[in-house]
Design an enzyme around this catalytic site. Structure first.
Site, PDB file in Angstrom:
ATOM      1  N   THR A  53       0.820  -1.215   0.000  1.00  0.00           N
ATOM      2  CA  THR A  53       0.000   0.000   0.000  1.00  0.00           C
ATOM      3  C   THR A  53       0.853   1.265   0.000  1.00  0.00           C
ATOM      4  O   THR A  53       2.007   1.248   0.446  1.00  0.00           O
ATOM      5  CB  THR A  53      -0.893  -0.009   1.268  1.00  0.00           C
ATOM      6  OG1 THR A  53      -1.521   1.247   1.401  1.00  0.00           O
ATOM      7  CG2 THR A  53      -0.076  -0.259   2.539  1.00  0.00           C
ATOM      8  N   ASP A  54       0.249   2.365  -0.441  1.00  0.00           N
ATOM      9  CA  ASP A  54       0.951   3.657  -0.373  1.00  0.00           C
ATOM     10  C   ASP A  54       1.004   4.197   1.064  1.00  0.00           C
ATOM     11  O   ASP A  54       1.743   5.138   1.351  1.00  0.00           O
ATOM     12  CB  ASP A  54       0.291   4.688  -1.302  1.00  0.00           C
ATOM     13  CG  ASP A  54      -1.172   4.965  -0.984  1.00  0.00           C
ATOM     14  OD1 ASP A  54      -1.732   4.350  -0.056  1.00  0.00           O
ATOM     15  OD2 ASP A  54      -1.769   5.823  -1.677  1.00  0.00           O
ATOM     16  N   GLU A  55       0.215   3.583   1.968  1.00  0.00           N
ATOM     17  CA  GLU A  55       0.166   4.112   3.339  1.00  0.00           C
ATOM     18  C   GLU A  55       1.491   3.949   4.079  1.00  0.00           C
ATOM     19  O   GLU A  55       1.709   4.592   5.101  1.00  0.00           O
ATOM     20  CB  GLU A  55      -0.964   3.453   4.134  1.00  0.00           C
ATOM     21  CG  GLU A  55      -2.309   3.697   3.492  1.00  0.00           C
ATOM     22  CD  GLU A  55      -3.492   3.620   4.434  1.00  0.00           C
ATOM     23  OE1 GLU A  55      -3.288   3.546   5.656  1.00  0.00           O
ATOM     24  OE2 GLU A  55      -4.619   3.658   3.937  1.00  0.00           O
TER      25      GLU A  55
ATOM     26  N   TYR B 190      -2.046  -0.405  10.923  1.00  0.00           N
ATOM     27  CA  TYR B 190      -2.154  -1.079   9.614  1.00  0.00           C
ATOM     28  C   TYR B 190      -0.940  -0.740   8.751  1.00  0.00           C
ATOM     29  O   TYR B 190      -0.253  -1.634   8.227  1.00  0.00           O
ATOM     30  CB  TYR B 190      -3.447  -0.645   8.901  1.00  0.00           C
ATOM     31  CG  TYR B 190      -3.433  -0.971   7.414  1.00  0.00           C
ATOM     32  CD1 TYR B 190      -3.468  -2.293   6.969  1.00  0.00           C
ATOM     33  CD2 TYR B 190      -3.370   0.046   6.449  1.00  0.00           C
ATOM     34  CE1 TYR B 190      -3.441  -2.595   5.606  1.00  0.00           C
ATOM     35  CE2 TYR B 190      -3.349  -0.247   5.091  1.00  0.00           C
ATOM     36  CZ  TYR B 190      -3.377  -1.569   4.671  1.00  0.00           C
ATOM     37  OH  TYR B 190      -3.339  -1.864   3.320  1.00  0.00           O
TER      38      TYR B 190
ATOM     39  N   ALA C 169       1.928   0.445   9.565  1.00  0.00           N
ATOM     40  CA  ALA C 169       3.189  -0.043  10.142  1.00  0.00           C
ATOM     41  C   ALA C 169       3.357  -1.538   9.878  1.00  0.00           C
ATOM     42  O   ALA C 169       4.461  -2.015   9.589  1.00  0.00           O
ATOM     43  CB  ALA C 169       3.222   0.249  11.645  1.00  0.00           C
TER      44      ALA C 169
ATOM     45  N   LYS D 232       2.090  -3.213   7.357  1.00  0.00           N
ATOM     46  CA  LYS D 232       2.404  -3.401   5.929  1.00  0.00           C
ATOM     47  C   LYS D 232       3.854  -2.982   5.657  1.00  0.00           C
ATOM     48  O   LYS D 232       4.553  -3.631   4.868  1.00  0.00           O
ATOM     49  CB  LYS D 232       1.443  -2.590   5.048  1.00  0.00           C
ATOM     50  CG  LYS D 232       0.005  -3.057   5.047  1.00  0.00           C
ATOM     51  CD  LYS D 232      -0.213  -4.463   4.503  1.00  0.00           C
ATOM     52  CE  LYS D 232      -0.036  -4.578   3.008  1.00  0.00           C
ATOM     53  NZ  LYS D 232      -0.447  -5.924   2.498  1.00  0.00           N
TER      54      LYS D 232
HETATM   55  P1  NAD Z   1      -9.743  -7.369   2.063  1.00  0.00           P
HETATM   56  O1  NAD Z   1      -9.750  -7.062   3.509  1.00  0.00           O
HETATM   57  O2  NAD Z   1     -10.960  -7.108   1.245  1.00  0.00           O
HETATM   58  O3  NAD Z   1      -9.390  -8.918   1.847  1.00  0.00           O
HETATM   59  C1  NAD Z   1      -8.386  -9.571   2.559  1.00  0.00           C
HETATM   60  C2  NAD Z   1      -8.535 -11.082   2.312  1.00  0.00           C
HETATM   61  O4  NAD Z   1      -7.464 -11.738   3.006  1.00  0.00           O
HETATM   62  C3  NAD Z   1      -9.841 -11.664   2.831  1.00  0.00           C
HETATM   63  O5  NAD Z   1     -10.378 -12.570   1.903  1.00  0.00           O
HETATM   64  C4  NAD Z   1      -9.405 -12.398   4.104  1.00  0.00           C
HETATM   65  O6  NAD Z   1     -10.253 -13.508   4.419  1.00  0.00           O
HETATM   66  C5  NAD Z   1      -8.008 -12.839   3.735  1.00  0.00           C
HETATM   67  N1  NAD Z   1      -7.143 -13.063   4.902  1.00  0.00           N
HETATM   68  C6  NAD Z   1      -6.997 -12.260   5.985  1.00  0.00           C
HETATM   69  N2  NAD Z   1      -6.128 -12.818   6.853  1.00  0.00           N
HETATM   70  C7  NAD Z   1      -5.706 -13.982   6.289  1.00  0.00           C
HETATM   71  C8  NAD Z   1      -4.791 -14.994   6.682  1.00  0.00           C
HETATM   72  N3  NAD Z   1      -4.127 -14.920   7.852  1.00  0.00           N
HETATM   73  N4  NAD Z   1      -4.580 -16.042   5.861  1.00  0.00           N
HETATM   74  C9  NAD Z   1      -5.258 -16.134   4.682  1.00  0.00           C
HETATM   75  N5  NAD Z   1      -6.141 -15.212   4.265  1.00  0.00           N
HETATM   76  C10 NAD Z   1      -6.367 -14.159   5.061  1.00  0.00           C
HETATM   77  O7  NAD Z   1      -8.483  -6.623   1.475  1.00  0.00           O
HETATM   78  P2  NAD Z   1      -8.279  -5.925   0.050  1.00  0.00           P
HETATM   79  O8  NAD Z   1      -8.806  -4.562   0.099  1.00  0.00           O
HETATM   80  O9  NAD Z   1      -8.692  -6.874  -1.001  1.00  0.00           O
HETATM   81  O10 NAD Z   1      -6.673  -5.801   0.059  1.00  0.00           O
HETATM   82  C11 NAD Z   1      -5.857  -6.860  -0.432  1.00  0.00           C
HETATM   83  C12 NAD Z   1      -4.412  -6.458  -0.272  1.00  0.00           C
HETATM   84  O11 NAD Z   1      -4.172  -5.253  -0.999  1.00  0.00           O
HETATM   85  C13 NAD Z   1      -3.989  -6.171   1.172  1.00  0.00           C
HETATM   86  O12 NAD Z   1      -2.716  -6.684   1.353  1.00  0.00           O
HETATM   87  C14 NAD Z   1      -3.979  -4.657   1.265  1.00  0.00           C
HETATM   88  O13 NAD Z   1      -3.035  -4.226   2.196  1.00  0.00           O
HETATM   89  C15 NAD Z   1      -3.587  -4.273  -0.145  1.00  0.00           C
HETATM   90  N6  NAD Z   1      -4.053  -2.976  -0.626  1.00  0.00           N
HETATM   91  C16 NAD Z   1      -5.383  -2.646  -0.525  1.00  0.00           C
HETATM   92  C17 NAD Z   1      -5.821  -1.431  -1.048  1.00  0.00           C
HETATM   93  C18 NAD Z   1      -7.282  -1.021  -0.986  1.00  0.00           C
HETATM   94  O14 NAD Z   1      -7.599   0.117  -1.295  1.00  0.00           O
HETATM   95  N7  NAD Z   1      -8.193  -1.891  -0.614  1.00  0.00           N
HETATM   96  C19 NAD Z   1      -4.912  -0.552  -1.644  1.00  0.00           C
HETATM   97  C20 NAD Z   1      -3.556  -0.917  -1.694  1.00  0.00           C
HETATM   98  C21 NAD Z   1      -3.156  -2.138  -1.201  1.00  0.00           C
HETATM   99  O1  DAU Z   2      -4.166   3.970   0.377  1.00  0.00           O
HETATM  100  C1  DAU Z   2      -4.346   2.600   0.271  1.00  0.00           C
HETATM  101  C2  DAU Z   2      -5.202   2.129   1.404  1.00  0.00           C
HETATM  102  O2  DAU Z   2      -6.515   2.606   1.150  1.00  0.00           O
HETATM  103  C3  DAU Z   2      -5.212   0.617   1.582  1.00  0.00           C
HETATM  104  O3  DAU Z   2      -3.926   0.187   1.914  1.00  0.00           O
HETATM  105  C4  DAU Z   2      -6.204   0.206   2.664  1.00  0.00           C
HETATM  106  O4  DAU Z   2      -6.271  -1.213   2.729  1.00  0.00           O
HETATM  107  C5  DAU Z   2      -7.552   0.759   2.331  1.00  0.00           C
HETATM  108  O5  DAU Z   2      -8.454   0.476   3.376  1.00  0.00           O
HETATM  109  C6  DAU Z   2      -7.488   2.271   2.105  1.00  0.00           C
HETATM  110  O6  DAU Z   2      -7.209   2.973   3.349  1.00  0.00           O
HETATM  111  P1  DAU Z   2      -7.975   4.319   3.748  1.00  0.00           P
HETATM  112  O7  DAU Z   2      -7.923   4.476   5.202  1.00  0.00           O
HETATM  113  O8  DAU Z   2      -7.542   5.458   2.908  1.00  0.00           O
HETATM  114  O9  DAU Z   2      -9.460   3.902   3.248  1.00  0.00           O
HETATM  115  P2  DAU Z   2     -10.908   4.117   3.885  1.00  0.00           P
HETATM  116  O10 DAU Z   2     -11.890   3.696   2.840  1.00  0.00           O
HETATM  117  O11 DAU Z   2     -11.035   3.508   5.231  1.00  0.00           O
HETATM  118  O12 DAU Z   2     -10.981   5.685   4.051  1.00  0.00           O
HETATM  119  C7  DAU Z   2     -10.800   6.558   2.950  1.00  0.00           C
HETATM  120  C8  DAU Z   2     -10.878   7.974   3.488  1.00  0.00           C
HETATM  121  O13 DAU Z   2     -12.238   8.230   3.905  1.00  0.00           O
HETATM  122  C9  DAU Z   2     -10.014   8.221   4.703  1.00  0.00           C
HETATM  123  O14 DAU Z   2      -9.489   9.551   4.649  1.00  0.00           O
HETATM  124  C10 DAU Z   2     -10.976   8.088   5.881  1.00  0.00           C
HETATM  125  C11 DAU Z   2     -12.291   8.581   5.296  1.00  0.00           C
HETATM  126  N1  DAU Z   2     -13.513   7.946   5.852  1.00  0.00           N
HETATM  127  C12 DAU Z   2     -13.574   6.590   5.885  1.00  0.00           C
HETATM  128  C13 DAU Z   2     -14.684   5.957   6.411  1.00  0.00           C
HETATM  129  C14 DAU Z   2     -14.749   4.445   6.458  1.00  0.00           C
HETATM  130  C15 DAU Z   2     -14.570   8.733   6.292  1.00  0.00           C
HETATM  131  O15 DAU Z   2     -14.523   9.969   6.218  1.00  0.00           O
HETATM  132  N2  DAU Z   2     -15.668   8.103   6.796  1.00  0.00           N
HETATM  133  C16 DAU Z   2     -15.778   6.749   6.898  1.00  0.00           C
HETATM  134  O16 DAU Z   2     -16.798   6.238   7.401  1.00  0.00           O
END
Ligand code: NAD
Ligand code: DAU
Length: 358
Positions: free
Chosen positions: A137-139, A163, A165, A167
């Site tokens: 992630t970019d975080e 989270y 930290a 990653k």
């Molecule tokens: P998600 O939470 O939707 O899915 C995570 C999946 O991993 C689920 O199916 C869960 O059951 C499985 N899982 C969790 N713990 C596990 C374990 N110990 N063993 C096996 N499976 C397990 O997550 P996502 O949004 O699909 O993100 C996927 C990956 O991409 C993550 O590594 C996340 O950090 C990264 N990522 C997400 C975003 C985003 O915006 N969602 C952006 C950048 C990177």
């Molecule tokens: O940047 C990549 C990351 O993006 C991934 O690594 C994470 O897995 C993914 O969850 C996401 O993190 P964010 O914290 O940016 O996403 P989230 O959807 O939780 O929140 C997006 C923005 O919206 C953030 O600034 C918090 C705000 N927010 C979120 C929720 C859930 C609100 O204002 N209200 C809300 O109820």
């Protein structure tokens, strides 16, 4: 030479989650000869409803298990002669990492370590034909000021949430396994994804579903935080490009060059819903917006510099935010069964835990 995805089954971890299930679907659409083993622990975020259509294909196999289970991972790598791993499995929600960080340490750090170490042992002597792609992630880069340049691969790590930290720690382990053992690793650091199958704890699906069910739309703080949004299928295409053509040991930033303030996103969702699904009693979904207490340690701005992946691998996003958000809203409107299947007691508990005191 490109890394072959067809000679051996690919181990995808976390493939029952949001990005993982989209990735398997995209891969199958592009590569008819690819087969996948989906190892997923089915936490609250993973669901077999996300992969129902995949179950019908012979080249897809589901394995219920934990990436932290060393014996299971070792046996799977050996039994199927796996030479490609794509690691999506993670705890992924920042707010949950604030209320309960332990699971993040366990899966994101120990789990990734377990996978890396199993791959190191299984692939000794045949590293050239193997790839371990870690989806990050970019975080990990922390937060930007309004005028700062976007995150590049060279930006120092400065994670601010448990989270981020966890990653960051996993990224460091991936790096170390390449430098120390020559494991053929690749890391992608991507910005915020959105699209079909995203669990409704994240901003976009939460706002869509809360709007449709007449609930408040809870905007944290002043709503002026900025994220760089990418449609999930564009992320999947980037992962496929890095997996097949990326240079082992390298990291690639992935982003949509679509910086938007949270409040803009919420307004856009309301406008689209007003058009596609007008409120039965009249008025706009905007009336449901409420500003609530901010997320502790909330990063102000993320932005990705995707020059490297564009220059080396010719990857660019295909979807604009306007087309992607429309598709996403349409998908949620058309998949009420999927939404209903997630509306469990556990989901309600999370909503209470995260929002009741705000
Ligand atoms: P998600 O939470 O939707 O899915 C995570 C999946 O991993 C689920 O199916 C869960 O059951 C499985 N899982 C969790 N713990 C596990 C374990 N110990 N063993 C096996 N499976 C397990 O997550 P996502 O949004 O699909 O993100 C996927 C990956 O991409 C993550 O590594 C996340 O950090 C990264 N990522 C997400 C975003 C985003 O915006 N969602 C952006 C950048 C990177
Ligand atoms: O940047 C990549 C990351 O993006 C991934 O690594 C994470 O897995 C993914 O969850 C996401 O993190 P964010 O914290 O940016 O996403 P989230 O959807 O939780 O929140 C997006 C923005 O919206 C953030 O600034 C918090 C705000 N927010 C979120 C929720 C859930 C609100 O204002 N209200 C809300 O109820």
């Amino acid at each position: 030479m490109d890394h072959s995805l067809t000679n051996h089954p690919i181990l995808v971890t976390g493939g029952a989650g949001f990005i993982g299930c989209n990735f398997i679907r995209c891969l199958f659409a592009h590569c008819p000869a690819v087969s996948v083993i989906n190892l997923d622990a089915l936490t609250y975020a993973g669901s077999l409803n996300n992969v129902k259509d995949l179950e019908l294909q012979d080249r897809y196999r589901f394995l219920h298990g934990d990436i932290g289970d060393a014996a299971l991972v070792k046996q799977t790598l050996a039994e199927h002669d796996v030479r490609t791993i794509v690691n999506f499995a993670a705890e992924s929600h920042v707010d949950r990492s604030i209320t309960g960080p332990a699971a993040f340490i366990q899966t994101n750090i120990i789990g990734t370590f377990t996978l890396l170490d199993a791959a190191r042992q299984a692939w000794a002597g045949k590293e050239d034909s193997c790839r371990f792609l870690h989806v990050s992630t970019d975080e990990v880069y922390g937060t930007l000021g309004p005028e700062d340049p976007a995150f590049a691969e060279t930006t120092p790590y400065a994670p601010n949430s448990p989270y981020a930290a966890s990653k960051a720690a996993s990224d460091h382990l991936v790096r170390a396994y390449h430098h120390t053992y020559g494991l053929p690793t690749l890391t992608t650091n991507c910005s915020n994804n959105y699209g079909p199958y995203q669990y409704p704890e994240k901003l976009i699906p939460l706002m869509i579903l809360n709007a449709l069910t007449g609930k408040p739309l809870p905007v944290y703080g002043d709503g002026l935080q900025v994220r760089d949004w990418l449609y999930v299928e564009d992320h999947c295409a980037a992962i496929e490009a890095v997996l097949t053509r990326g240079r082992p040991g390298e990291t690639y930033n992935v982003g949509g060059r679509t910086e938007k303030k949270n409040i803009e996103i919420v307004h856009l969702i309301c406008e689209e819903l007003d058009r596609l699904h007008p409120k039965s009693g009249g008025g706009s979904y905007r009336e449901q917006i409420t500003f609530v207490k901010d997320r502790p340690g909330h990063d102000r701005r993320y932005a990705i510099n995707a020059d490297k992946i564009q220059a080396e691998l010719s990857w660019t996003p295909r979807e604009s935010f306007e087309t992607g958000i429309r598709k996403t809203i349409r998908w949620f409107l058309d998949h009420q069964d999927w939404v209903n299947s997630l509306m469990s007691e556990k989901y309600a508990e999370w909503i209470t835990l995260n929002y009741a005191q705000r």
